[in-house]
Design an enzyme around this catalytic site. Sequence first.
Site, PDB file in Angstrom:
ATOM      1  N   GLN A   1       0.840  -1.204   0.000  1.00 36.23           N
ATOM      2  CA  GLN A   1       0.000   0.000   0.000  1.00 36.23           C
ATOM      3  C   GLN A   1       0.876   1.256   0.000  1.00 36.23           C
ATOM      4  OE1 GLN A   1      -3.551   0.239  -0.035  1.00 36.23           O
ATOM      5  NE2 GLN A   1      -2.932   2.311  -0.565  1.00 36.23           N
ATOM      6  N   CYS A   7      -6.233   4.706   1.869  1.00 39.17           N
ATOM      7  CA  CYS A   7      -5.894   3.412   1.261  1.00 39.17           C
ATOM      8  C   CYS A   7      -7.147   2.629   0.872  1.00 39.17           C
ATOM      9  CB  CYS A   7      -5.030   2.596   2.217  1.00 39.17           C
ATOM     10  SG  CYS A   7      -5.834   2.296   3.787  1.00 39.17           S
TER      11      CYS A   7
HETATM   12  N1   CP Z   1      -6.129  -0.981   0.755  1.00 35.28           N
HETATM   13  C1   CP Z   1      -6.345  -2.315   0.778  1.00 35.28           C
HETATM   14  O1   CP Z   1      -5.475  -3.101   1.159  1.00 35.28           O
HETATM   15  O2   CP Z   1      -7.564  -2.689   0.308  1.00 35.28           O
HETATM   16  P1   CP Z   1      -8.196  -4.137   0.514  1.00 35.28           P
HETATM   17  O3   CP Z   1      -8.327  -4.373   1.993  1.00 35.28           O
HETATM   18  O4   CP Z   1      -9.529  -4.090  -0.185  1.00 35.28           O
HETATM   19  O5   CP Z   1      -7.282  -5.143  -0.116  1.00 35.28           O
END
Ligand code: CP
Length: 334
Positions: free
Chosen positions: A144, A291
Amino acid sequence: MPTMPPTTSPASLKNADLLTLASLDAAQIEELFITAAATKRDIAPYRRALDGKTIILLFEKPSLRTRVTFEVGPGKMGAKTIFFDHSKERVGARESVKDYGRNLERWVDCIVARVFSQDVLEELAANCAVPVINALSDSFHPCQALADYFTLAEKLGAKQGVKAGLARLRGFRLAYIGDGNNVCASLMHGAAKLGVQFTVICPKGYQPEPAVIEEARAMAGASGGTITISHDPGAIKGAQAVYTDTWVSMGDEAEKVKRMSAFAKFRVDEKLMDLATNGASGGPAPFFMHCLPAHRGAEVTDAVIDSPSSIVYDQAENRMHVQNALLLHMLGGV
Ligand code: CP
């Protein structure tokens, strides 16, 4: 004539693990970003780059972005992915993590794991010869943070490219407001590597782990980055990008009521974004980052996440491009 600093080739990432961002240096991040930009521009030259490779995804926790990007991305480059749903039985429950690793290395070329415990990732990596990628643990979310800094480098580099954008990240003021969680920890590592002035703004008791703050501060010496912890939402003043995340991470659900109350003054709304803008003395509006998934009305208002300065969907898209770059470098596809 000014002399150029000596350039050194980044150390190869072939067969490396990515358990935290602390393991990458600035040159390796730059190389990853250059590859990510190239695959994003045109994936065609990479269509066969991972032919014959198999990647297993072990997921103890739910996901949209991570799962889809780690399935679609490798598929575009010729690799096969296998998804193992570990939501009902954690990795290590049926047989030891050590044996899991020693079996999987015989069949697959890479392990991508989303787990509760960082220790499981460390143990997997210690017991298999193939790369292990942290797709989120309770402690870190390096993929991320890589996508987030790539997105900022793209925005700051504009037409000059991601390398110019990376140079502009030195001294860039990024404020993270909310829970000092796994995403915050990986952003801190990235800030330390890339020379970012990183401020964490959180309620007392929700700051990042002291050991990670210390580690990031020690690493920041080389890049000129800074790591500041504040409990005052007013510390947002002058931020060039404002980042937030959920107040209740996966695994923290039992604390939801307590957390909603503790974080109420840390919601990113238009007033807070104005405070950041005004502090920047007439500069452009700060980027808004998240995120995802977002809890609209909790950590961020609709007006902010849907505003022109929000880059949240670019961050989400870029998860795929930086992960493609990681896989290409780790599996010898470039
Ligand atoms: N930002 C992220 O990791 O999204 P998810 O939890 O949907 O994978």
